[in-house]
Write a protein that holds these residues in place. Structure first.
Motif, PDB file in Angstrom:
ATOM      1  N   ASP A  20       0.825  -1.211   0.000  1.00 61.75           N
ATOM      2  CA  ASP A  20       0.000   0.000   0.000  1.00 61.75           C
ATOM      3  C   ASP A  20       0.859   1.261   0.000  1.00 61.75           C
ATOM      4  O   ASP A  20       0.554   2.242  -0.698  1.00 61.75           O
ATOM      5  N   VAL A  21       1.927   1.253   0.795  1.00 64.27           N
ATOM      6  CA  VAL A  21       2.828   2.405   0.834  1.00 64.27           C
ATOM      7  C   VAL A  21       3.498   2.608  -0.521  1.00 64.27           C
ATOM      8  O   VAL A  21       3.626   3.744  -1.013  1.00 64.27           O
ATOM      9  N   LEU A  22       3.910   1.513  -1.152  1.00 71.17           N
ATOM     10  CA  LEU A  22       4.550   1.616  -2.464  1.00 71.17           C
ATOM     11  C   LEU A  22       3.599   2.186  -3.513  1.00 71.17           C
ATOM     12  O   LEU A  22       4.027   2.908  -4.424  1.00 71.17           O
ATOM     13  N   ARG A  23       2.308   1.895  -3.389  1.00 72.71           N
ATOM     14  CA  ARG A  23       1.332   2.428  -4.347  1.00 72.71           C
ATOM     15  C   ARG A  23       1.178   3.943  -4.222  1.00 72.71           C
ATOM     16  O   ARG A  23       0.643   4.585  -5.125  1.00 72.71           O
ATOM     17  N   VAL A  24       1.624   4.519  -3.120  1.00 75.25           N
ATOM     18  CA  VAL A  24       1.626   5.970  -2.954  1.00 75.25           C
ATOM     19  C   VAL A  24       3.015   6.526  -3.246  1.00 75.25           C
ATOM     20  O   VAL A  24       3.157   7.586  -3.869  1.00 75.25           O
ATOM     21  N   TRP A  25       4.039   5.817  -2.787  1.00 74.93           N
ATOM     22  CA  TRP A  25       5.414   6.305  -2.939  1.00 74.93           C
ATOM     23  C   TRP A  25       5.815   6.412  -4.409  1.00 74.93           C
ATOM     24  O   TRP A  25       6.407   7.418  -4.825  1.00 74.93           O
ATOM     25  N   LEU A  26       5.501   5.396  -5.215  1.00 73.75           N
ATOM     26  CA  LEU A  26       5.913   5.417  -6.619  1.00 73.75           C
ATOM     27  C   LEU A  26       5.342   6.616  -7.387  1.00 73.75           C
ATOM     28  O   LEU A  26       6.104   7.354  -8.038  1.00 73.75           O
ATOM     29  N   PRO A  27       4.026   6.867  -7.357  1.00 71.81           N
ATOM     30  CA  PRO A  27       3.537   8.052  -8.073  1.00 71.81           C
ATOM     31  C   PRO A  27       3.994   9.367  -7.444  1.00 71.81           C
ATOM     32  O   PRO A  27       4.099  10.377  -8.137  1.00 71.81           O
ATOM     33  N   SER A  28       4.291   9.362  -6.129  1.00 73.61           N
ATOM     34  CA  SER A  28       4.777  10.591  -5.494  1.00 73.61           C
ATOM     35  C   SER A  28       6.148  10.974  -6.022  1.00 73.61           C
ATOM     36  O   SER A  28       6.472  12.154  -6.151  1.00 73.61           O
ATOM     37  N   ILE A  29       6.978   9.967  -6.331  1.00 76.27           N
ATOM     38  CA  ILE A  29       8.289  10.244  -6.923  1.00 76.27           C
ATOM     39  C   ILE A  29       8.119  10.995  -8.242  1.00 76.27           C
ATOM     40  O   ILE A  29       8.875  11.933  -8.553  1.00 76.27           O
ATOM     41  N   LEU A 437       1.800   0.206 -12.559  1.00 78.18           N
ATOM     42  CA  LEU A 437       2.203   0.152 -11.151  1.00 78.18           C
ATOM     43  C   LEU A 437       2.838   1.464 -10.725  1.00 78.18           C
ATOM     44  O   LEU A 437       2.687   1.897  -9.578  1.00 78.18           O
ATOM     45  N   LEU A 438       3.546   2.113 -11.640  1.00 77.63           N
ATOM     46  CA  LEU A 438       4.180   3.392 -11.342  1.00 77.63           C
ATOM     47  C   LEU A 438       3.180   4.412 -10.818  1.00 77.63           C
ATOM     48  O   LEU A 438       3.516   5.268 -10.003  1.00 77.63           O
ATOM     49  N   ASN A 439       1.937   4.321 -11.276  1.00 77.25           N
ATOM     50  CA  ASN A 439       0.897   5.269 -10.866  1.00 77.25           C
ATOM     51  C   ASN A 439      -0.074   4.664  -9.848  1.00 77.25           C
ATOM     52  O   ASN A 439      -1.162   5.190  -9.645  1.00 77.25           O
ATOM     53  N   GLY A 440       0.328   3.572  -9.223  1.00 79.15           N
ATOM     54  CA  GLY A 440      -0.496   2.980  -8.180  1.00 79.15           C
ATOM     55  C   GLY A 440      -1.329   1.807  -8.620  1.00 79.15           C
ATOM     56  O   GLY A 440      -2.028   1.190  -7.814  1.00 79.15           O
ATOM     57  N   GLY A 441      -1.298   1.469  -9.908  1.00 81.59           N
ATOM     58  CA  GLY A 441      -2.033   0.307 -10.381  1.00 81.59           C
ATOM     59  C   GLY A 441      -3.523   0.506 -10.501  1.00 81.59           C
ATOM     60  O   GLY A 441      -4.298  -0.447 -10.398  1.00 81.59           O
ATOM     61  N   HIS A 442      -3.973   1.757 -10.744  1.00 81.51           N
ATOM     62  CA  HIS A 442      -5.407   2.001 -10.905  1.00 81.51           C
ATOM     63  C   HIS A 442      -5.865   1.731 -12.337  1.00 81.51           C
ATOM     64  O   HIS A 442      -5.095   1.872 -13.277  1.00 81.51           O
ATOM     65  N   ASP A 443      -7.136   1.403 -12.472  1.00 77.18           N
ATOM     66  CA  ASP A 443      -7.782   1.446 -13.787  1.00 77.18           C
ATOM     67  C   ASP A 443      -8.517   2.788 -13.840  1.00 77.18           C
ATOM     68  O   ASP A 443      -9.717   2.870 -13.606  1.00 77.18           O
ATOM     69  N   THR A 444      -7.776   3.835 -14.141  1.00 74.87           N
ATOM     70  CA  THR A 444      -8.314   5.189 -14.073  1.00 74.87           C
ATOM     71  C   THR A 444      -9.506   5.373 -15.013  1.00 74.87           C
ATOM     72  O   THR A 444     -10.490   6.038 -14.659  1.00 74.87           O
ATOM     73  N   LEU A 445      -9.433   4.777 -16.182  1.00 74.58           N
ATOM     74  CA  LEU A 445     -10.509   4.958 -17.155  1.00 74.58           C
ATOM     75  C   LEU A 445     -11.819   4.362 -16.642  1.00 74.58           C
ATOM     76  O   LEU A 445     -12.875   5.003 -16.704  1.00 74.58           O
ATOM     77  N   THR A 446     -11.769   3.141 -16.146  1.00 71.54           N
ATOM     78  CA  THR A 446     -12.975   2.504 -15.644  1.00 71.54           C
ATOM     79  C   THR A 446     -13.560   3.272 -14.466  1.00 71.54           C
ATOM     80  O   THR A 446     -14.777   3.475 -14.374  1.00 71.54           O
ATOM     81  N   LEU A 447     -12.689   3.704 -13.549  1.00 66.82           N
ATOM     82  CA  LEU A 447     -13.155   4.461 -12.389  1.00 66.82           C
ATOM     83  C   LEU A 447     -13.861   5.744 -12.818  1.00 66.82           C
ATOM     84  O   LEU A 447     -14.925   6.098 -12.288  1.00 66.82           O
ATOM     85  N   LEU A 448     -13.278   6.450 -13.778  1.00 60.93           N
ATOM     86  CA  LEU A 448     -13.848   7.712 -14.229  1.00 60.93           C
ATOM     87  C   LEU A 448     -15.124   7.483 -15.040  1.00 60.93           C
ATOM     88  O   LEU A 448     -16.138   8.183 -14.839  1.00 60.93           O
ATOM     89  N   ALA A 449     -15.095   6.516 -15.932  1.00 63.44           N
ATOM     90  CA  ALA A 449     -16.278   6.233 -16.753  1.00 63.44           C
ATOM     91  C   ALA A 449     -17.448   5.794 -15.886  1.00 63.44           C
ATOM     92  O   ALA A 449     -18.602   6.177 -16.136  1.00 63.44           O
ATOM     93  N   ASP A 450     -17.159   5.017 -14.846  1.00 63.16           N
ATOM     94  CA  ASP A 450     -18.221   4.546 -13.958  1.00 63.16           C
ATOM     95  C   ASP A 450     -18.880   5.711 -13.222  1.00 63.16           C
ATOM     96  O   ASP A 450     -20.096   5.758 -13.074  1.00 63.16           O
ATOM     97  N   ARG A 451     -18.071   6.674 -12.777  1.00 63.75           N
ATOM     98  CA  ARG A 451     -18.619   7.825 -12.056  1.00 63.75           C
ATOM     99  C   ARG A 451     -19.356   8.791 -12.975  1.00 63.75           C
ATOM    100  O   ARG A 451     -20.303   9.453 -12.564  1.00 63.75           O
ATOM    101  N   LEU A 452     -18.910   8.890 -14.216  1.00 67.30           N
ATOM    102  CA  LEU A 452     -19.585   9.765 -15.174  1.00 67.30           C
ATOM    103  C   LEU A 452     -20.796   9.083 -15.815  1.00 67.30           C
ATOM    104  O   LEU A 452     -21.627   9.753 -16.438  1.00 67.30           O
TER     105      LEU A 452
END
Length: 621
Positions: A20-29, A437-452
């Motif tokens: 969990d920490v790495l999923r924040v640390w990597l994109p913070s870099i 993984l560099l950006n936390g391993g999200h599926d940003t598109l699905t998350l955004l499309a689902d909310r919109l």
């Protein structure tokens, strides 16, 4: 059995919190320290490796200080930093709390290794549980949610870790350095490929989408995504829990793991659905082949150095893989190279000579797999609405920077608010990340499309999970994509064409993100997009939009106007859209064919990305 279980539970929870920490640390870099590639890659790499050097420096002190005591203190610090990340509001605080959490996690891992418990049960459980939690939150990590639910779940995980933390070093079995070294490389391949719910969702969207080479949410995608993730977890556990590992398991693990990572590296679509479970099985088999070789039960600094060394491999390999998209060099070899390293270390004879009962691990892992199989992860709306108002459509173009705002936080709420405020019928997205993984391993598109509430079409550019998208509720008539020439630019580019039905009239929409070569403008790519748009439109009205990395009057911009397209924002110029906090560059555009009228132009201020969204109402005459 009870002591064995508590030791495994402690290691599993520590691995979960460290991930969990790495999923924040990597994109913070990248987003905070690196300020989205404006900081030299060498400086970012040096800063990242500094924390691993610090962990190496602590290892010689572990035996004199007492590895058990250090493990407890470092584990408490890891849990504290994990909770502290929820309290940060991005920026430098997020970067340094995550960095401190990483250092604490490395020291905890090294101290546990020095004490010498068998790490395999805990590692298998921790990786499986991490995938389960990540899938359960739809890849939208609790750190970024920051609500009461996130606080409650994180606090419970940290309290549970604290409760079993002393047991981590109770069981000294004499494990060898090899198995502790493998923790880092296995963590990389698991979170990047085999245990990534976001990658599973992307793979399914290619396989279930209606068009070859273009991803979209097809019927039953949620169930297929959950099933693929569950199968991956099950194969991983099954491979790791073979009762009598030996040469056959080692060879099978080598072949399977390398095959899975090669398939991942070469896949630009549905092939990812095979790469995920094959890699998972390979990881399980190579861990099984490592086993628990005969060794001393005494504390050993070699194991501590091996644990930190393996995590350093994690960091170096991740940097090598993702830095290619900023610097420009082939990176397909990185995952297979890590796979070969894992297989060689795991498969070295002699094979396990100590019999340890790990059969009980199958029970909690099976529970995780069952949970995953029952989850319905968000995969984006799969249906379209009736044709819109005849002749009128609202269009938004937005470079979303993989979902990260200027403060370095994954700002899903900010992106959703900025887009939905324009009440769009069509959204063109650039820099869409679906599993890095560099950006936390999200599926940003699905998350955004689902909310919109907007179905999507996605086309790959840099690799299979990074590219451009079109979101729309309008009926989709036809789609196509064309990869653009690289022209020396590190990140790949493409043009995604989607024809929609606007109240009985058809509109051709082209979403692209031009990548200028070093020292020049994206002239050749502009020519390719203009030609693609003309052919794709085939006489229909057409709009070309996105981050074009060129300004009005530049040669690349003139390519579009000479091809017969009109600057949709001409009457509203200047219309700067980048950088978001002090916009001065006009590089985000909508260009339209002459039969389209453009009104209500807007570039609303927001810091949910490093660009502003640009919007306009198009009228088809």
């Amino acid at each position: 059995m009870r002591r064995t279980f508590l030791t495994a539970a402690g290691i599993a929870l520590g691995v979960l919190l460290l991930t969990d920490v790495l999923r924040v640390w990597l994109p913070s870099i990248i987003t905070v320290f690196g300020q989205a590639a404006s900081t030299p890659a060498e400086l970012m790499g040096g800063f990242a490796l500094l924390w691993f050097v610090g962990a190496f420096a602590v290892v010689p002190l572990l035996r004199p200080l007492g590895s058990r005591g250090v493990a407890v203190v470092a584990g408490i610090a890891l849990a504290g930093c994990r909770l502290g990340l929820l309290a940060t509001d991005g920026g430098q605080a997020q970067l340094y709390v995550a960095s401190a959490g990483l250092l604490a996690g490395l020291v905890w891992l090294a101290a546990a290794a020095v004490a010498g418990p068998d790490p395999l049960p805990g590692l298998v459980l921790g990786l499986a549980a991490g995938t389960g939690v990540h899938a359960a939150v739809g890849t939208f990590d609790l750190t970024w949610q920051g609500n009461a639910f996130a606080w409650s779940v994180t606090a419970l995980l940290c309290l549970a870790f604290g409760a079993v933390l002393p047991a981590v070093t109770d069981q000294t079995t004499g494990s060898t350095p090899a198995v502790w070294f493998l923790a880092g490389p296995v963590l990389l391949l698991w979170t990047m490929i085999a245990g990534s719910p976001a990658l599973a969702a992307t793979a399914v969207s290619y396989a279930r989408g209606e068009e070859a080479g273009i991803a979209g949410p097809g019927p039953g995608s949620a169930l297929w995504t959950a099933a693929l993730t569950a199968v991956s977890v099950g194969l991983f556990a099954a491979g790791a829990l073979l009762v009598r590992p030996g040469a056959v398991a080692a060879i099978a693990g080598l072949v399977t793991l390398v095959a899975g990572t090669v398939l991942f590296a070469l896949s630009w679509g549905a092939g990812l659905a095979a790469a995920i479970p094959v890699t998972a099985l390979g990881l399980g088999l190579v861990l099984c082949a490592t086993g628990l070789r005969a060794g001393t039960g005494e504390p050993s600094a070699r194991r501590g150095f091996a644990a930190v060394g393996g995590m350093t491999v994690f960091a170096v390999a991740a940097v090598l893989y993702y830095a290619a998209y900023d610097i420009g060099y082939p990176n397909e070899w990185v995952p297979p190279a890590v796979a070969v390293l894992v297989a060689v270390v795991a498969g070295r004879p002699p094979y396990p000579r100590i019999e340890v009962d790990r059969s009980w691990i199958g029970v909690p892992v099976a529970a995780v797999a069952a949970l995953l199989a029952g989850l319905l992860m968000p995969v984006g709306p799969a249906t379209t609405a009736a044709p819109g108002t005849p002749g009128t459509v609202r269009v938004v173009a937005y470079n979303i920077r993989m979902g990260f705002g200027l403060d370095g936080r994954f700002d899903l709420a900010g992106l959703t608010a900025a887009i939905s405020a324009q009440r769009p019928d069509i959204v063109l997205l650039s820099e869409v990340d679906r599993a890095w993984l560099l950006n936390g391993g999200h599926d940003t598109l699905t998350l955004l499309a689902d909310r919109l509430g907007m179905p999507y079409r996605f086309a790959p550019a840099a690799d299979a999970v990074w590219g451009d998208a079109v979101l729309t509720r309008l009926p989709v008539v036809y789609t196509a994509t064309s990869r653009l020439g690289p022209v020396g630019a590190p990140t790949g580019a493409q043009a995604l064409g989607v024809t929609v039905d606007v109240g009985g009239a058809e509109l051709a929409v082209v979403s692209t993100h031009l990548q200028p070569p070093p020292g020049g403008g994206p002239v050749s790519q502009a020519r390719e997009v203009a030609a693609f748009a003309r052919g794709f439109a085939a006489g229909r009205a057409v709009v070309v939009g996105g981050d074009l990395n060129t300004q009005p009057g530049d040669e690349a911009f003139t390519v579009f106007t000479e091809a017969g397209l009109v600057d949709g924002f001409a009457a509203a110029r200047p219309l700067p859209s980048s950088p978001a906090d002090a916009p001065r560059e006009q590089i985000d555009h909508l260009l339209v064919s002459p039969e389209i009228g453009v009104t209500d132009v807007a570039a609303p201020r927001t810091e949910a990305s490093d660009h502003l969204p640009v919007a306009a109402t198009l009228t088809l005459f």
